[in-house]
Every structure is written in structure tokens, then in C-alpha cells.
Design an enzyme around this catalytic site. Structure first.
Site, short mmCIF file in Angstrom:
data_model
loop_
_atom_site.label_atom_id
_atom_site.label_comp_id
_atom_site.label_asym_id
_atom_site.label_seq_id
_atom_site.Cartn_x
_atom_site.Cartn_y
_atom_site.Cartn_z
N LYS A 190 52.96 45.98 35.52
CA LYS A 190 51.85 45.13 35.14
C LYS A 190 50.67 45.34 36.09
O LYS A 190 50.84 45.77 37.23
CB LYS A 190 52.28 43.66 35.17
N ASP A 191 49.48 44.98 35.61
CA ASP A 191 48.26 45.16 36.39
C ASP A 191 48.34 44.44 37.73
O ASP A 191 48.90 43.35 37.84
CB ASP A 191 47.06 44.62 35.61
N LYS A 192 47.74 45.07 38.73
CA LYS A 192 47.66 44.45 40.06
C LYS A 192 46.55 43.41 40.10
O LYS A 192 46.76 42.29 40.58
CB LYS A 192 47.43 45.52 41.13
#
Length: 433
Positions: free
Chosen positions: A93-95
Site C-alpha cells: 500500500k501507498d506510503k
């Protein structure tokens, strides 16, 4: 002998013209910026199955803020006193976001009551239950997104609404997002050098100066031949680069040094190369007006049936039944993720896919040789060229940080929300108003 890389395909989003091809060509972009604040980018993982309620694993829903998935995995492993490999997750998942995703931790003979409560300002465990197996990559249905675009007028929500309506009706081009190619957009080029056995080129791309990017002390030192100085100036977070530089300082050859990147990193660079070739195929199909068609020899996928594919025969390609299924987004053509286990297309579809690979200066034999040397790195697969975008929502609003347009939608696993937002924003064309 291999030809040099065709400059028209050297970038992760390379196309024949300076302007990308959009599904929503006639709809103005909103402009604006993404991820101004963590809470502007929300991701909710859609699970493939619920916890079983019994077993040696703890399944949990975890919310993280401003952390990568792998960073979170390490923190959870330390908290539960296990190796990182004991923690399972379905997807990265996106940081720069607030994300909720499911994980499992293998703790045989123990329950959640045997561990202290996790206290951390960037991780929160929302619920826990027992489960009978480790969660593996790809074991998710998809992801739901709620994304705010900042620096725009609320009236531009009308443009966003029209764009998402088009993507809902016709499907979203299933392009790999820019993040797949790394901070500097060179991962696929490093992957290409590795596949071709060009160790010096791979080292130079990994460690040397990057065209169009601000000067960097470590990369400048490397270019000057000062590998010790490059190592001293390298940020501690750049672990793969550090391992390669350490090997070079010890006198290793570029071939030996680049192998020190590590199996995971080498596989990721190979995957980035697969992704770049896939994007080139997708862009060619869009330019030719063939994204919503099935060519004779195409490998088609059935969207609601995981991993179900079939090769389109000459008779099927123009049949009314298949055309109806295409229009309803039940089936779509796939593109190549080159590797030994990939199902090969035939006919014209195969010609398009081979031509894309050749523009990267590669052959099927190159990919197979690399896959054999680095087992598991690029096994090969097919990926849908378009995917359903479901439940679009758009609204304009304002808060203490200014006006925004919020876009909400769901995408299948492996698809990039940033690709949908590129359609909405059209940053290469739009000026915010």
C-alpha cells in the site's frame, strides 16, 4: 547482438507523442496536486475472504499512516517477537497515505491476549481474529480509495465526475503507475541491464547521476570513480545501493557487486521491466483503438473469474456474443508480463507484444535466461489491459486547508489509483481554475 534501447520506450510512460492518450480525451482535467496531506489519500483493502476464526495465525486489520507496508511488517514482527517472514500481507500500500489492510502473524499456541497492546502513533490494530493460514500476496479482492485533489476549484468536480463516469462505463486502462518504476523512474532500465547481463550498466544506473535529476553527492562521487566517497555520502535508507557499493569498495567486479543487491531487489527490477513492456503494449493498443476489442490470438481474461483466460479464435473475435461481453466489461484482452510461465498470445496480438519487447532491445530468450538464473524473479503472467472502476463518487468541498475535489472508487487488486487520477487531473494539459 542486441540493439540499443529505443528512446521512444526508455521512460516508464513513454509514448509516441509528448501527450498521453486518455480515455477521457474530451474532458478537461482538474489539475491540482495529490497527497498534500496523508489524510487526502485513503485506501481500504477489500479482503478476498474473512478470518476462519481458528488456527495458528492472527489475522488483523491494521491502519497505518505515512509508512510503507514493509516498514509496518517489520514493526509488527518486532512487536509480536517473530521473523518478518512470519507476517503475511496481501498487497503493498501507498506510503504517503492512510491505509487499512489485512495482515496475519504466525504465533502458534498463542492468542492476542498473550501480547501487550501495540502503542504507536502511526500504526493502529483495528481488530484481530484467528486464522488458519498465512495471508499471501494477491489474496485480496481489490481496494477502495478516497482521494482529495488540492489546489482546484470545487467547480472542477464536474470534470472529475465526467471522467470517472467514462472509466466506469468503458473500463480503466490498467497501466502500471509511475511508482512501479521507482523514485527516479529507472527501475525498469536497471531491470533491462540485469536481464541482458550488463552488470556495469546496472551499477551505473543504480549508483550514478540521473539525467534531469538534481545533483547528488553520492552519485557524483561514484561518477568520479570515488566509490568509497559514494558509500560515505549514501543515505542509510538506501540499502540495496549500499550493498552494491560495499562490494565495489572491497574490489568486487561489477558482476559480483550487482548480485549483492539482493534477491528481492533484483526481482523487483525485473518486475519493473515487465511492467514497462506491458505499458508499451497497452499504449500501442490505445493508439490503435484496440483497447476495447479482442484480436484473433489475444489471450482474454474473464474479470469475475480469477486467473481464467482463453485464447481468442478467428471465429470468436467478431462474434456478437463476445462483443456483447466486451461491452459489458465481462471480458478484456490481456497484455504480457514476460516470463517462462506466461501464456503466449498468437497472431496479430503476438506481433504487437513481440514488437514492444524488441523496442526495449530484448528477446524472449533473454527473459527466459534471466528467469532461469534468478528463479521466481519473473515467472511470467498475463494482466488485463483494462479493468472495471466501480462505485465512482465525486464531490467538491473545502476545509481549513483550502478547497478540494474528492474522488472515490474501487479497483481490482493490482490496479493503480494514480492511473485513474491521472485521467481526472491531466496535469500535462490542465491549468487549475
Amino acid at each position: 547482438m542486441h540493439e540499443p534501447l529505443d528512446e521512444s520506450t526508455s521512460g516508464p510512460a513513454a509514448r509516441d507523442s509528448d501527450q498521453p492518450t486518455y480515455r477521457s480525451e474530451d474532458v478537461p482535467g482538474t489539475g491540482g496536486t495529490l497527497k498534500t496531506r496523508e489524510e487526502d489519500f485513503l485506501v481500504d483493502e477489500l479482503p478476498l475472504y474473512p478470518p476462519s476464526g481458528e488456527g495458528e495465525h492472527l489475522m488483523m486489520l491494521v491502519e497505518k499512516r505515512g509508512l510503507s507496508t514493509l516498514h509496518m511488517v517489520g514493526m509488527l514482527a518486532r512487536h509480536f517477537g517473530v521473523q518478518n517472514s512470519a507476517v503475511g500481507y496481501a498487497g503493498l500500500k501507498d506510503k504517503q497515505a492512510i491505509t487499512r489492510q489485512h495482515l496475519t502473524v504466525h504465533v502458534p499456541g498463542k492468542s492476542i491476549e498473550d501480547f501487550p497492546s501495540l502503542q504507536h502513533d502511526r500504526i493502529q490494530i483495528l481488530w484481530v481474529d484467528k486464522h488458519d493460514r498465512k495471508l499471501r500476496r494477491g489474496h485480496l479482492e481489490g481496494n477502495g480509495f478516497s482521494i482529495r485533489v488540492r489546489g482546484v476549484s470545487m467547480q472542477s468536480a464536474l470534470h472529475a465526475h465526467r471522467t470517472l463516469a467514462i472509466l466506469e462505463a468503458k473500463g480503466m486502462p490498467n497501466r502500471f503507475g509511475e511508482q512501479r518504476f521507482g523514485q527516479w523512474g529507472t527501475n525498469h532500465l536497471i531491470g533491462r541491464a540485469l536481464v541482458l547481463g550488463r552488470a556495469q550498466e546496472a551499477c551505473d544506473l543504480l549508483l550514478g547521476p540521473i539525467a534531469g535529476v538534481q545533483s547528488d553527492p553520492s552519485r557524483d562521487a561514484y561518477a568520479a570513480g570515488d566509490v568509497s566517497g559514494a558509500l560515505d555520502a549514501l543515505p542509510k535508507s538506501a540499502q540495496a545501493e549500499r550493498r552494491v557499493l560495499e562490494a565495489l569498495v572491497r574490489g568486487a567486479s561489477p558482476k559480483r557487486a550487482v548480485e549483492r543487491m539482493g534477491r528481492t531487489e533484483i526481482a523487483f527490477m525485473g518486475s519493473a521491466l515487465q511492467s514497462a513492456i506491458f505499458n508499451a503494449v497497452l499504449d500501442e493498443r490505445m493508439r490503435a483503438g484496440e483497447l476495447d476489442t479482442l484480436l484473433p490470438g489475444d489471450v482474454a481474461t474473464v474479470h469475475d473469474a480469477r486467473k481464467t483466460t482463453f485464447v481468442v479464435s478467428d471465429d470468436e473475435a467478431g462474434s456478437s456474443e463476445l462483443l456483447d461481453r466486451l461491452a459489458r466489461l465481462e471480458v478484456s484482452a490481456t497484455g504480457p508480463l514476460w516470463g517462462p510461465r506466461m501464456r503466449l498470445a498468437q497472431g496479430k496480438a503476438a506481433e504487437v507484444e513481440r514488437a514492444a519487447m524488441e523496442r526495449f532491445g530484448l528477446t524472449i530468450e533473454d527473459m527466459e535466461r534471466f528467469a532461469k538464473k534468478h528463479r521466481g524473479a519473473i515467472d511470467g503472467d498475463r494482466r488485463a489491459l483494462r479493468v472495471p472502476l466501480k462505485y465512482p463518487q465525486v464531490e467538491g468541498g473545502a476545509d481549513e486547508h483550502g478547497t478540494y475535489v474528492r474522488c472515490g472508487f474501487e479497483l481490482p487488486r493490482g490496479s493503480f489509483a494514480t492511473v485513474a487520477m491521472a485521467e481526472v487531473m491531466k496535469l500535462d494539459r490542465a491549468s487549475s481554475s
